[in-house]
Design a protein around this motif. Sequence first.
Motif, short mmCIF file in Angstrom:
data_model
loop_
_atom_site.label_atom_id
_atom_site.label_comp_id
_atom_site.label_asym_id
_atom_site.label_seq_id
_atom_site.Cartn_x
_atom_site.Cartn_y
_atom_site.Cartn_z
N GLU A 1 71.99 -13.34 115.69
CA GLU A 1 71.24 -12.77 116.81
C GLU A 1 72.14 -12.43 117.98
OE1 GLU A 1 68.02 -15.23 117.97
OE2 GLU A 1 67.06 -15.23 116.01
N THR B 1 73.06 -1.41 121.69
CA THR B 1 73.41 -2.74 121.21
C THR B 1 73.64 -2.65 119.72
OG1 THR B 1 71.06 -3.24 120.96
CG2 THR B 1 72.11 -3.98 122.99
N ARG C 1 72.76 -8.61 120.16
CA ARG C 1 72.55 -8.38 121.59
C ARG C 1 73.77 -7.80 122.30
NH1 ARG C 1 69.86 -13.52 121.20
NH2 ARG C 1 71.73 -14.56 121.99
#
Length: 319
Positions: free
Chosen positions: A135, A125, A139
């Motif tokens: 964020e 990732t 991911r």
Amino acid sequence: MSVHLGAVRLRAPLVTLAGFLLLAGTATGCASGDDRPAVVVTTNILGDITREIIGDEADVSVLMKPNADPHSFGLSAVQAAELENADLVVYNGLGLEENVLRHVEAARESGVAAFAAGEAADPLTFHTGQEGGPEEEARKPDPHFWTDPDRVRKAARLIADQVVEHVDGVDEKAVRDNAGRYDGRLADLTAWMEKSFAAVPEDRRALVTNHHVFGYLADRFGLRVIGAVIPSGTTLASPSSSDLRSLTRAIEKTQVRTVFADSSQPTRLAEVLRQEMGGDVNVVPLHSESLTEKGKGAGTYLEMMRANTSAMAEGLTAG
């Protein structure tokens, strides 16, 4: 006049025969061309790797031109048709070829074998390392697996398997021999990169880039990703003022003064950072997402990786 007509009568069968032979030869050429197996590759980095493996066993067509951006290049109607007529399509995947993936999926749905090299190479990732980084970006899978030559070794072996399985008419031994030789060259590259990065002092093993592209390299060779001017895995994004503030704080905290940028964008990046940090920044150009034309510094994958490693090791040590 009769002599002239006689000459015409004599030449006409010859012309007819020559035309017939020409058409027959053209038809034979087309048939043999159609019979030749075809592999289509989306990016030029994977294209170079695939050609090393296939050698002369099949025609390899690469869709992405030298110096192009994999995130934004598109296809012509002819190239889209190439995909659907291929014996095998090799593509990066993981969202890299943003304008091409729908054509790859169309080819797959029509029955063409398609192999996503990035998805088979133990993807990471995104490893932003940047304070305040989004964020959702962290991911997502990172498509830039080729910056780790060990993952390329795995992908190359799997490409050879795909060629043997799906491309009729190739000599399996020739493909396996090519893949074995190339695997040795990749192993030599890894060993050389390890030695090069080992010479960089521990307190200088920190990377700042124009966007997040070297996470695999950092993970493999023990470097730290401090941040990126564009905190994203795609060049289609643009830095915001908060992005730049986060990056400059990270740079000042770690005292990094060398930033690595794609060779197509170093001037723009240097101007942005110098405005933010008062000019005390060294911007080093790299070939990050595309090969160049032959003889222009990064004409092959191996040449690109050696050029980048030398520039990075020197830049980190000096900065």
